[in-house]
Motif scaffolding. Structure first.
Motif, short mmCIF file in Angstrom:
data_model
loop_
_atom_site.label_atom_id
_atom_site.label_comp_id
_atom_site.label_asym_id
_atom_site.label_seq_id
_atom_site.Cartn_x
_atom_site.Cartn_y
_atom_site.Cartn_z
N ILE A 5 38.14 32.89 -30.67
CA ILE A 5 36.90 32.44 -30.06
C ILE A 5 36.91 30.91 -30.01
N ILE A 6 36.18 30.33 -29.09
CA ILE A 6 36.21 28.87 -28.97
C ILE A 6 35.38 28.20 -30.07
N HIS A 7 35.76 26.96 -30.37
CA HIS A 7 34.98 26.11 -31.27
C HIS A 7 34.76 24.78 -30.57
N ILE A 8 33.52 24.30 -30.56
CA ILE A 8 33.17 23.05 -29.89
C ILE A 8 32.83 21.98 -30.93
N ASP A 9 33.57 20.89 -30.89
CA ASP A 9 33.32 19.75 -31.78
C ASP A 9 32.33 18.82 -31.09
N GLU A 10 31.09 18.85 -31.52
CA GLU A 10 30.05 18.06 -30.86
C GLU A 10 30.29 16.56 -30.97
N GLU A 11 31.00 16.14 -31.99
CA GLU A 11 31.30 14.71 -32.13
C GLU A 11 32.21 14.22 -31.01
N LYS A 12 33.12 15.08 -30.57
CA LYS A 12 34.05 14.71 -29.51
C LYS A 12 33.48 14.95 -28.12
N CYS A 13 32.48 15.83 -28.02
CA CYS A 13 31.91 16.19 -26.72
C CYS A 13 31.22 14.98 -26.07
N ASN A 14 31.60 14.69 -24.81
CA ASN A 14 30.98 13.56 -24.10
C ASN A 14 29.91 13.99 -23.11
N GLY A 15 29.61 15.30 -23.11
CA GLY A 15 28.54 15.79 -22.25
C GLY A 15 28.88 15.89 -20.78
N CYS A 16 30.18 15.97 -20.43
CA CYS A 16 30.56 15.99 -19.01
C CYS A 16 30.17 17.30 -18.32
N GLY A 17 30.10 18.40 -19.07
CA GLY A 17 29.68 19.67 -18.51
C GLY A 17 30.76 20.45 -17.76
N LEU A 18 32.00 19.97 -17.77
CA LEU A 18 33.06 20.67 -17.05
C LEU A 18 33.34 22.05 -17.64
N CYS A 19 33.16 22.18 -18.96
CA CYS A 19 33.39 23.47 -19.60
C CYS A 19 32.36 24.50 -19.15
N VAL A 20 31.15 24.05 -18.87
CA VAL A 20 30.10 24.96 -18.41
C VAL A 20 30.50 25.58 -17.08
N THR A 21 31.03 24.74 -16.20
CA THR A 21 31.47 25.21 -14.89
C THR A 21 32.67 26.13 -15.01
N ALA A 22 33.58 25.82 -15.93
CA ALA A 22 34.81 26.59 -16.08
C ALA A 22 34.59 27.96 -16.70
N VAL A 205 35.30 12.60 -2.54
CA VAL A 205 35.30 11.29 -3.20
C VAL A 205 34.44 11.39 -4.45
N ARG A 206 35.02 11.08 -5.59
CA ARG A 206 34.33 11.19 -6.88
C ARG A 206 34.54 9.92 -7.68
N MET A 207 33.74 9.75 -8.72
CA MET A 207 33.93 8.64 -9.64
C MET A 207 35.00 9.01 -10.67
N GLU A 208 35.53 8.01 -11.37
CA GLU A 208 36.60 8.25 -12.33
C GLU A 208 36.10 8.85 -13.64
N VAL A 209 34.77 8.85 -13.87
CA VAL A 209 34.23 9.39 -15.12
C VAL A 209 34.46 10.90 -15.17
N PRO A 210 34.74 11.46 -16.36
CA PRO A 210 35.09 12.88 -16.48
C PRO A 210 34.06 13.84 -15.90
N CYS A 211 32.77 13.54 -16.08
CA CYS A 211 31.74 14.47 -15.63
C CYS A 211 31.73 14.65 -14.12
N CYS A 212 32.39 13.76 -13.40
CA CYS A 212 32.41 13.83 -11.94
C CYS A 212 33.44 14.84 -11.43
N GLY A 213 34.31 15.31 -12.32
CA GLY A 213 35.35 16.25 -11.91
C GLY A 213 34.80 17.58 -11.45
N GLY A 214 33.57 17.90 -11.82
CA GLY A 214 32.97 19.17 -11.43
C GLY A 214 32.86 19.35 -9.93
N ILE A 215 32.68 18.25 -9.21
CA ILE A 215 32.52 18.37 -7.75
C ILE A 215 33.85 18.76 -7.11
N VAL A 216 34.95 18.30 -7.68
CA VAL A 216 36.28 18.67 -7.18
C VAL A 216 36.52 20.16 -7.40
#
Length: 246
Positions: A5-22, A205-216
């Protein structure tokens, strides 16, 4: 029972939300800006979310957990879809009325620097249609027929100074924020647009920040679901406005 099962380390999480989409089971949601596993029964342990995490906050572990419940997942996803349908649609807003703008074609001669006096009197907008928000556009609108489609993250227009000249020019444009909006809705809307129109090409066209990868990811999924094969280009813009990739 003990299972993967997955484990999420909240300290490392940057809130990009890509995992939610995946996560196709809806096991992960954003809570107070951090990714959170809602319930063990929703996680199938296959780890589709792992490669999408840019910070390595998600790992696969073995621990005591209730069994994966496909029936519970199906029920949750059905409720989520029903809730989306219930969201109010502000159809009476005049700003949502579809319209097309005629732009004077520019020849293929190399551009030359303009003086302040010349540039002040020249047209500055290359926008060809309205609305531009992905949540508001009609997938069957006439302005999508046979066009070069530009799909851009909201912040790009503020970061890249020549956004109109470099990207909007010659394109029908839709914009959205993959961090703040519903990426599942994006996938559905884009799939409709690609299915219903003979799109000539797609530029993302997206920004370089990780949370922007969701649009791709939304665009790629829509291309697969609609079986659309056209010239495709991805461009990444740096936070300082420069073109980082593409």
């Amino acid at each position: 029972m003990k299972r993967r099962i997955i484990h999420i380390d909240e300290e490392k999480c940057n809130g990009c939300g890509l995992c939610v989409t995946a996560c196709h089971e809806g096991a992960i949601e954003m809570v107070n800006g951090k990714a959170k596993l809602l319930s063990d029964e929703y996680c199938d342990g296959l780890g589709d979310c792992l490669p999408e995490c840019p910070t390595g906050a998600i790992t696969m572990i073995e621990r005591e957990a209730v069994a994966y419940d496909q029936e519970a997942v199906d029920k949750k996803m059905a409720e989520k879809k029903a809730e989306k349908v219930k969201k109010p649609v502000h159809s009476g807003c005049p700003g949502m009325a579809a319209r097309m703008m005629n732009r004077t074609p520019v020849n293929n001669e190399p551009s030359v620097p303009q003086s302040d006096e010349t540039s002040a009197s020249a047209p500055v907008s290359e926008l060809r249609q309205w609305p531009v928000q992905l949540n508001l556009v009609n997938p069957n609108a006439q302005y999508f027929k046979g066009v070069n489609l530009l799909i851009a993250a909201d912040c790009v227009a503020y970061a890249h100074a020549n956004f109109h000249k470099d990207f909007i020019k010659g394109h029908t444009t839709v914009i959205g924020c993959p961090k703040l909006d519903d990426n599942e809705h994006y996938k559905e809307k884009l799939t409709e647009i690609l299915k219903n129109n003979d799109i000539a090409s797609i530029t993302v066209v997206r920004m370089e920040v990780p949370c922007c990868g969701g649009i791709v990811q939304s665009v790629r999924t829509a291309m697969l679901q609609s079986e659309t094969i056209v010239p495709y280009r991805e461009v990444v813009i740096g936070v300082e406005g420069n073109i980082v990739k593409g």
